[in-house]
Design an enzyme around this catalytic site. Structure first.
Site, mmCIF file in Angstrom:
data_model
loop_
_atom_site.group_PDB
_atom_site.id
_atom_site.type_symbol
_atom_site.label_atom_id
_atom_site.label_comp_id
_atom_site.label_asym_id
_atom_site.label_seq_id
_atom_site.Cartn_x
_atom_site.Cartn_y
_atom_site.Cartn_z
ATOM 1 N N ARG A 69 -11.942 -3.947 -8.187
ATOM 2 C CA ARG A 69 -11.086 -5.146 -8.116
ATOM 3 C C ARG A 69 -10.071 -5.201 -9.260
ATOM 4 N NH1 ARG A 69 -10.644 -7.382 -3.344
ATOM 5 N NH2 ARG A 69 -12.513 -6.695 -2.291
ATOM 6 N N GLY A 88 -6.982 -4.099 -8.781
ATOM 7 C CA GLY A 88 -5.653 -4.140 -8.198
ATOM 8 C C GLY A 88 -5.063 -2.744 -8.028
ATOM 9 N N LYS A 89 -5.909 -1.710 -8.149
ATOM 10 C CA LYS A 89 -5.389 -0.333 -8.095
ATOM 11 C C LYS A 89 -4.865 0.045 -6.716
ATOM 12 C CE LYS A 89 -10.059 1.640 -7.787
ATOM 13 N NZ LYS A 89 -10.604 0.349 -7.273
ATOM 14 N N ALA A 128 -8.093 6.760 4.873
ATOM 15 C CA ALA A 128 -9.159 5.854 4.420
ATOM 16 C C ALA A 128 -10.482 6.603 4.356
ATOM 17 C CB ALA A 128 -9.263 4.675 5.375
ATOM 18 N N HIS A 185 -8.797 -4.977 3.781
ATOM 19 C CA HIS A 185 -7.771 -4.017 3.359
ATOM 20 C C HIS A 185 -6.804 -3.700 4.502
ATOM 21 C CE1 HIS A 185 -10.165 -2.324 -0.304
ATOM 22 N NE2 HIS A 185 -9.491 -3.405 -0.600
ATOM 23 N N ASP A 191 -7.227 6.668 -0.225
ATOM 24 C CA ASP A 191 -7.909 5.526 -0.835
ATOM 25 C C ASP A 191 -9.329 5.428 -0.271
ATOM 26 O OD1 ASP A 191 -8.527 3.211 -2.157
ATOM 27 O OD2 ASP A 191 -7.021 1.965 -1.168
#
Lengths: 175, 175, 175
Positions: A13, A15-16, A37, A53, A87
């Site tokens: 958490r 913010g990356k 993903a 997300h 990610d």
């Protein structure tokens, strides 16, 4: 010739992911960005996080592909100039470890696949080594593997950014 | 007159030891560098890690001494101009805590021994306070002691570097 | 018009509180600084830590108020120009979570209360997301909430500082 590769590091958490998405869009130059993903929904908590997300990316023109383990194959299947966001590497590493894969070989293959891709690549990774030593031996092994992967990819990246509270701190290159 | 003192902070597998070694070698000016190793092999996992570190230093002319607790005595026994790497303070603190030592007194004595040494000193320490509060009271006490030690030595150091993914971030002075 | 708002982030025993106190005093311009303490002594360990912090502030003219949960009310009750230190947001969030409060609503109300205050405000928060994923679901939920709070307040702050080993690293604005 490989494209620009940026590694975005940060805590949970921090913010990356949001920062990585903005950074990739800046380099997209009108091409449709691809989101690889790595998250696999293993429970309701993760399902909710993944859905959130995806919702956040909705309407921005992202093409999303699930690649919990085969990032190398996913990258090879994309148009060579596609802007790609991975990610995140830390979940990919978790998935490889749970599948009992050869982590060093997988990391090497991934580094080569990123180097081969001609479009810009932004990869997100968690920094997990700044707490107390975990009591669990598997967690220690994972922590070591994640640290090594981050070091190897940081050496290859043209730009490395550490994110805290949504704010970037450039460790290498320029954003 | 004390020599240059550099504190290298980082997480597990952050590349802090490799960076500290390179930094000390840059200041060695031909003198043989001394590696004060604080790690004690308590199990196979640690034995393997120690052996790997020694292997990485092999052939670079390092003289290695084990100093799991008596860093003060080890420093006093060296030639005053010797370039010294202490790796790492966090394991030394663990060893002091397991021996039920007076942590504040030991930290003070170590700070003074570093100040007395005329050659360059580089000390490696883990940052362990950036995770969730540990459930274990001993881990919390250790985390507090490690944070205090890092603060005290950072105040004394001419240069403090934070390492993430093998990349340095200078917090004080110049590398 | 709101006053200057600084967010000070750091790990356990990173020296973040001492740095935050010095930073607020620099902006106090002779007005008595107010310390809004969110810590609740739940055991002897915490009681000792709180007493030590109060002792460290003794003689510096601080007016201390306990505000384990109602930071919004505490801020509203102060003279509008008072220099205020909130130490710390992470314990406040813990207290809200233990009271089963609506964390998003509480965070929003706090952000608005800080924005309304005309005097300088410095808030201290822990970075807790840089360790391994906690096994405990409540700890994961807390970690997410803390990360989100830090991001939201960092976006609002004019200055954000990360502290390691007592040394500041400015992420946004100027100290």
């Amino acid at each position: 010739m490989s494209g620009a590769f940026t590694l975005v590091l940060g805590g949970a958490r921090s913010g990356k992911s949001a920062l990585a998405e903005r950074h990739l869009l800046q380099q997209a130059e009108g091409r449709a960005p691809v989101y690889l993903a790595t998250a696999e929904a293993r429970d309701d908590e993760m399902r909710a996080r993944i859905a959130q997300h995806r919702f956040q990316r909705a309407g921005q023109g992202w093409q999303t592909q699930d690649a919990p383990r085969d990032l190398v194959g996913a990258l090879a299947g994309l148009p060579v100039q596609a802007p790609v966001l991975i990610d995140c590497l830390t979940l990919w590493l978790t998935n490889q470890m749970l599948a009992d894969a050869d982590l060093a070989a997988e990391a090497r293959a991934l580094a080569e696949a990123i180097a081969r891709h001609a479009g810009p690549v932004v990869a997100v990774a968690n920094e997990v080594g700044l707490g107390i030593v975990p009591e669990n031996a598997l967690a220690r092994r994972f922590r070591d593997a994640a640290g090594r992967l981050n070091q190897d990819l940081a050496a290859q990246a043209g730009c490395v950014v550490f994110v805290a509270a949504g704010l970037p701190l450039v460790l290498k290159g320029q954003m």
